[in-house]
Design an enzyme around this catalytic site. Structure first.
Site, PDB file in Angstrom:
ATOM      1  N   ARG A   1       0.842  -1.203   0.000  1.00 29.31           N
ATOM      2  CA  ARG A   1       0.000   0.000   0.000  1.00 29.31           C
ATOM      3  C   ARG A   1       0.870   1.244   0.000  1.00 29.31           C
ATOM      4  NH1 ARG A   1      -3.812   0.412   4.943  1.00 29.31           N
ATOM      5  NH2 ARG A   1      -3.389   2.622   4.671  1.00 29.31           N
TER       6      ARG A   1
ATOM      7  N   ALA B   1       4.827   1.193   0.828  1.00 28.03           N
ATOM      8  CA  ALA B   1       5.507   0.199  -0.016  1.00 28.03           C
ATOM      9  C   ALA B   1       5.555   0.698  -1.466  1.00 28.03           C
ATOM     10  CB  ALA B   1       4.785  -1.137   0.070  1.00 28.03           C
ATOM     11  N   HIS B   2       4.460   1.338  -1.911  1.00 24.93           N
ATOM     12  CA  HIS B   2       4.450   1.885  -3.276  1.00 24.93           C
ATOM     13  C   HIS B   2       5.487   2.984  -3.432  1.00 24.93           C
ATOM     14  CE1 HIS B   2       0.967  -0.475  -4.221  1.00 24.93           C
ATOM     15  NE2 HIS B   2       0.996  -0.021  -5.447  1.00 24.93           N
ATOM     16  N   ARG B   3       5.537   3.832  -2.420  1.00 24.85           N
ATOM     17  CA  ARG B   3       6.512   4.925  -2.455  1.00 24.85           C
ATOM     18  C   ARG B   3       7.919   4.363  -2.600  1.00 24.85           C
ATOM     19  NH1 ARG B   3       6.692   9.594   0.948  1.00 24.85           N
ATOM     20  NH2 ARG B   3       8.665  10.628   0.565  1.00 24.85           N
TER      21      ARG B   3
ATOM     22  N   CYS C   1       8.554   2.746  -6.060  1.00 29.46           N
ATOM     23  CA  CYS C   1       8.740   3.765  -7.093  1.00 29.46           C
ATOM     24  C   CYS C   1      10.090   4.459  -6.964  1.00 29.46           C
ATOM     25  CB  CYS C   1       7.622   4.803  -7.002  1.00 29.46           C
ATOM     26  SG  CYS C   1       6.201   4.286  -7.914  1.00 29.46           S
TER      27      CYS C   1
END
Lengths: 185, 282
Positions: A35, A38-40, A43
């Site tokens: 979420r 983790a996405h940050r 990326c």
């Protein structure tokens, strides 16, 4: 579910092509949780050209952070978080091979377009019924970002998880073109 | 002079602990009744299925004492402390936080609080947001709410023109839910706060969520608005889980107080179908 289609991960191109917004599916196989944070990190790592801790090619990500498992359980309660917060990173992950997403709620027009371009699928999981959904998880293991606590990336083995196709690989959106209730949002 | 009644801080902690464990694992009968009623009225299979899943999930959570939702919420506590109560053995505020800490640890609930900037988790789901009011009497009334983040993100405050009237208020509320659409896990429960200041309206909207579903406002004007708004919301078409259907909201509760002649504050607290709150008096 009546008329539900059984599908498996990794999602094949042909499977994605046949799914239509509004279809009910039972999904089985490997999915990764991930979420906001983790996405940050995924990326940031991708932008720096670093190796990612999970494979993205053909992968399905479940926007979820479960409760801790009590003794003797595989996982705690688990269900989707609202997806729009992942939109900006999703564009990048789709270009890197991400094929399936499981969450709830709307996506940006850019994500809808990227889903179409990349022939991916966005599934909705029922929100707020996490005790029920946890029964569809057969295995769970932390595979990355353990320091994020509940937001760590887990590899899950799911079985017949009841989902609905919200955005299909042709760019059709359940809220927009299918139900026609979201034109001005 | 009224005699002072002593309440130990351990009693406060234990009460808060029990309430949060119950709130996160046992869905209120009023919610289940509303969901069952909605299910009978839905025509589409997928909408009925979504509502049936809510009832089935509630059964599993209650029987197995597990969290109804993975988002076990930010802990909100409304405390009405009688002015003739003396909390002994420690601080009232610390005792409440300790109750939250124990509930989230012992209940295997998710710890969902973090530093706003570093995003580092606080590790024990504290600090809870505590609203304390001093009231007459020698009792402490504790109302706890496990407030999910997804629905909270869709909540809002609107500073309307003072002459906006009922129509302006209804439009602001409807617009909030339309914008939120499928995001906050419909069918939602809506708490609306009218009047006061910006923070008072927001607080009233949260308190409105504590009212049992199906109980109308005692003010006939507000009861009428509650009914009108609910009716309009359920014509939006989002339906259970946003999969389409007649049930976008289960209930609307409005609380109102006077406001400044220049203002008309309206706050909307959006609550997902897992409306988790419990109360006790000690």
């Amino acid at each position: 579910m009546k008329d539900a289609v059984r599908i498996e991960t990794p999602l094949a191109d042909e499977t994605c092509r046949l799914l239509k917004a509004g279809d009910k599916v039972f999904l089985s196989g490997e999915v990764y949780t991930g979420r906001d944070m983790a996405h940050r990190r995924l990326c940031d790592a991708a932008r720096k050209g670093e190796k990612l801790p999970i494979p993205l090619q053909g992968t399905t990500i479940f926007y979820a952070a479960p409760t801790p498992a009590s003794p003797g359980r595989i996982i705690g309660s688990v269900g989707p978080t609202t997806s729009y917060r992942m939109d900006s990173c999703t564009l990048e992950l789709l270009r890197m091979g991400l094929k399936g997403m499981i969450g709830k709620g709307r996506r940006s027009p850019e994500v809808v377009e990227a889903i179409r371009e990349c022939r991916a699928v966005y599934f909705g999981a029922p929100g707020g019924v996490a005790a029920l959904l946890s029964r569809h998880v057969k295995k769970a293991q932390v595979v990355a970002y353990e320091d994020l606590g509940p937001e760590a990336i887990l590899k899950l083995e799911v079985s017949d998880m009841p989902l609905v196709v919200l955005i299909d690989s042709h760019g059709r959106d359940l809220y927009g073109s299918v139900l026609g209730i979201d034109k001005n949002a | 002079m009224n005699p002072i009644r002593e309440v130990s801080c351990e009693t406060v902690t234990e009460t808060v602990r029990k309430l949060f464990i119950e709130a996160n694992t046992v869905l209120g009968e009023d919610i289940l009744e509303a969901v069952n009623r909605a299910c009978a009225a839905e025509e589409s299979y997928i909408a009925r299925l979504a509502l049936e899943q809510i009832c089935e999930n509630a059964r599993i959570a209650r029987e197995e004492v597990v969290a109804l939702c993975q988002d076990t919420g930010l802990a909100v506590v409304f405390a009405e402390v009688g002015q003739d109560v003396h909390v002994v053995g420690g601080s009232f505020g610390v005792s409440v936080q300790e109750g939250v800490r124990r509930a989230y640890s012992e209940g295997y609930f998710r710890k969902s609080l973090c530093d706003p900037l570093t995003r580092k988790n606080t590790g024990d789901n504290t600090p809870a947001v505590v609203h304390t009011e001093i009231v007459p009497g020698d009792r402490i009334r504790l109302q706890v709410m496990a407030k999910g983040g997804g629905s909270e993100n869709m909540s809002s405050v609107h500073m309307l023109l003072p002459t906006a009237g009922v129509e302006g208020i209804e439009n602001a509320v409807l617009e909030s839910v339309r914008k939120a659409g499928p995001n906050p896990c419909p069918p939602v429960v809506l708490g609306v706060g009218i009047g006061g200041t910006v923070e008072r309206a927001a607080l009233l909207s949260k308190k409105a969520l504590l009212r049992p579903l199906g109980e109308k406002s005692g003010d006939n004007r507000l009861a009428k608005m509650e009914e009108d708004i609910l009716d309009k919301l359920n014509r939006l078409g989002f339906g259970p889980q946003g999969y389409g259907g007649k049930t976008t909201a289960l209930a609307v509760s409005i609380e109102m107080e006077p406001c400044h002649i220049a203002s008309l504050p309206v706050a909307v607290s959006i609550q997902c179908h897992a409306s988790r709150h419990k109360e006790a008096v000690i």
